[in-house]
Design an enzyme around this catalytic site. Structure first.
Site, PDB file in Angstrom:
ATOM      1  CD  GLU A  30      37.368  17.736 -73.410  1.00 58.88           C
ATOM      2  OE1 GLU A  30      36.601  17.316 -74.305  1.00 58.88           O
ATOM      3  OE2 GLU A  30      37.957  18.828 -73.499  1.00 58.88           O
ATOM      4  CE1 TYR A  61      38.133  15.683 -78.320  1.00 60.01           C
ATOM      5  CE2 TYR A  61      36.578  14.900 -76.663  1.00 60.01           C
ATOM      6  CZ  TYR A  61      37.305  15.928 -77.238  1.00 60.01           C
ATOM      7  OH  TYR A  61      37.241  17.185 -76.719  1.00 60.01           O
ATOM      8  CG  ASP A  81      36.533  17.589 -81.699  1.00 57.99           C
ATOM      9  OD1 ASP A  81      37.238  18.022 -82.643  1.00 57.99           O
ATOM     10  OD2 ASP A  81      35.882  18.333 -80.954  1.00 57.99           O
ATOM     11  CB  CYS A 123      36.242  26.380 -88.958  1.00 54.98           C
ATOM     12  SG  CYS A 123      36.579  25.427 -90.459  1.00 54.98           S
ATOM     13  CB  CYS A 145      36.191  32.145 -94.758  1.00 50.21           C
ATOM     14  SG  CYS A 145      35.638  30.441 -94.920  1.00 50.21           S
ATOM     15  CB  CYS A 171      39.218  32.104 -90.588  1.00 47.27           C
ATOM     16  SG  CYS A 171      40.137  30.620 -90.112  1.00 47.27           S
ATOM     17  CB  CYS A 187      41.872  27.916 -95.313  1.00 49.53           C
ATOM     18  SG  CYS A 187      40.481  26.767 -95.454  1.00 49.53           S
TER      19      CYS A 187
END
Length: 357
Positions: A45, A128, A146, A198, A205, A208, A214
């Site tokens: 991370e 985060y 994030d 995304c 899309c 997705c 959405c």
DNA sequence: AACCCGGGGTG
DNA sequence: CACCCAGGGTT
């Protein structure tokens, strides 16, 4: 689509398509509810802050091979860790990584805190990263935010307020969606979705898993979200770098100050980097040549044009700044990118022999 | 809240 | 080449 249906669609997609990454547990272990090693989650991370998965993979494998536990990392030499981080950028991360490892190994018996608040106290762990570790490594329902998740939230809920003003609204949507069950997988699913489908420019899309939920897609405005406040232009700075090689092959380098640009990293001695004319102050007396070479490099907030000067020096040369690094131990890969670019250009333009001045 | 920190990818 | 992306620390 209701929130719980959205959560389910997202998790199903993750279970079917999760990327196999070195810091994750395998699919079978994940379905048994096994959690990944907190040390690996933390290390990955921190490396992933402002950095893509593709850039991080090799660094992660190298670090975990050299230092398999937080105790091993805590016991490492500073220069070795900085050298291994070279090329990854944002070098304050590496300095804070070591500080954090030494606190965890020295004061916490090698175990990371399990709560967001406890993690947040450690060097290099901000909002985060604390939420990500609590969620992924310790199965806590922390709200992970994030850039990817901000973008996904802005689109699913068609939030048209520009960033950064939209942050509280985006976080409230993310908080409402964060499940008690498998929160780490939920967070990683959102981040994977943002990184692979995304995406900022042209979201896919059509494939997705949550297209039905959405609002931005329905309105045809997905690619334009999230809206952002305009940014300011970068100035251009100029500088001079001096690359001198001794008769035995050693190169003159200096360790930069801990604070500031490229802090704690090796570099070529040189002028300050300024918007006007840089002051020429060679690090030792020699017959300096101007090969007419210039390194162009862009940092976070300015462009740099770095003009090179090259020279040879005798064995008994005494520099005013820096230290000679023996050829046998000098690794160009341990230089930050702008310094490595200078080296690559200069080594083909060195004068043939040392000359009197 | 504003500013300081790299490097990689895209068009 | 210009432009975009994006967490933590400091002030």
């Amino acid at each position: 689509m209701r929130d719980d249906e959205l959560q389910r669609a997202l998790l199903d997609w993750y279970d079917a398509h999760a990327r196999d990454l070195p810091w994750r547990v395998g699919p079978a272990a994940r379905m048994r509810g096994e959690l990944p090693d907190p040390y690996g989650v933390w290390l990955s991370e921190v490396m992933l802050q402002q950095t893509t998965v593709a850039a991080v993979k090799d660094y992660f494998l190298r670090f975990t091979t050299l230092w398999p536990t937080v105790g091993d990392l805590a016991a490492a030499e500073d220069a070795d860790v900085m050298g291994e981080w070279a090329g990854l950028g944002y070098y304050a991360r590496a300095r804070n990584l070591l500080k954090c490892a030494r606190v965890v190994a020295g004061d916490m018996d090698g175990r990371f805190p399990e709560t967001e608040d406890g993690l947040r106290e450690l060097p290099g762990i901000g909002p985060y990263t604390a939420a990500a570790i609590a969620s992924i490594a310790f199965d806590r329902p922390a709200v992970v935010m994030d850039g990817n998740i901000e973008r996904v939230m802005a689109r699913i809920f068609a939030v048209e307020t520009p960033l950064p003003a939209a942050k509280p609204e985006l976080k409230s949507h993310a908080a409402r969606l964060t499940p008690e069950d498998r929160p780490g997988c939920h967070a990683q699913a959102l981040m994977d979705l943002g990184a692979t489908i995304c995406t900022p420019k042209s979201p896919a899309c059509g494939i997705c898993p949550v297209m039905a939920a959405c609002a931005a897609r329905k309105a045809g405005i997905a690619a334009g979200l999230p809206a952002k406040a305009p940014k300011k232009a970068k100035p251009t700075r100029h500088g001079i770098a001096y690359l001198v090689q001794r008769e035995d092959g050693a190169w003159l380098l200096e360790t930069r100050p801990e604070k500031g640009l490229l802090g704690g990293m090796l570099g070529w001695p040189g002028s300050d980097w300024v918007e006007g004319e840089p002051a020429a102050t060679p690090p030792l007396d020699a017959a300096w040549h101007d090969p007419g070479l210039e390194v162009r490099h862009t940092f976070t907030h300015f462009h740099l044009r770095l003009s090179l000067r090259v020279a040879r020096a005798p064995l008994n040369a005494v520099p005013r700044r820096g230290d000679f690094h023996e050829l046998a131990t000098f690794r160009p890969a341990s230089l930050p990118t702008v310094m490595r670019k200078a080296f690559d250009l200069a080594k083909g333009a060195m004068p043939a022999t040392s000359a009197p001045h």
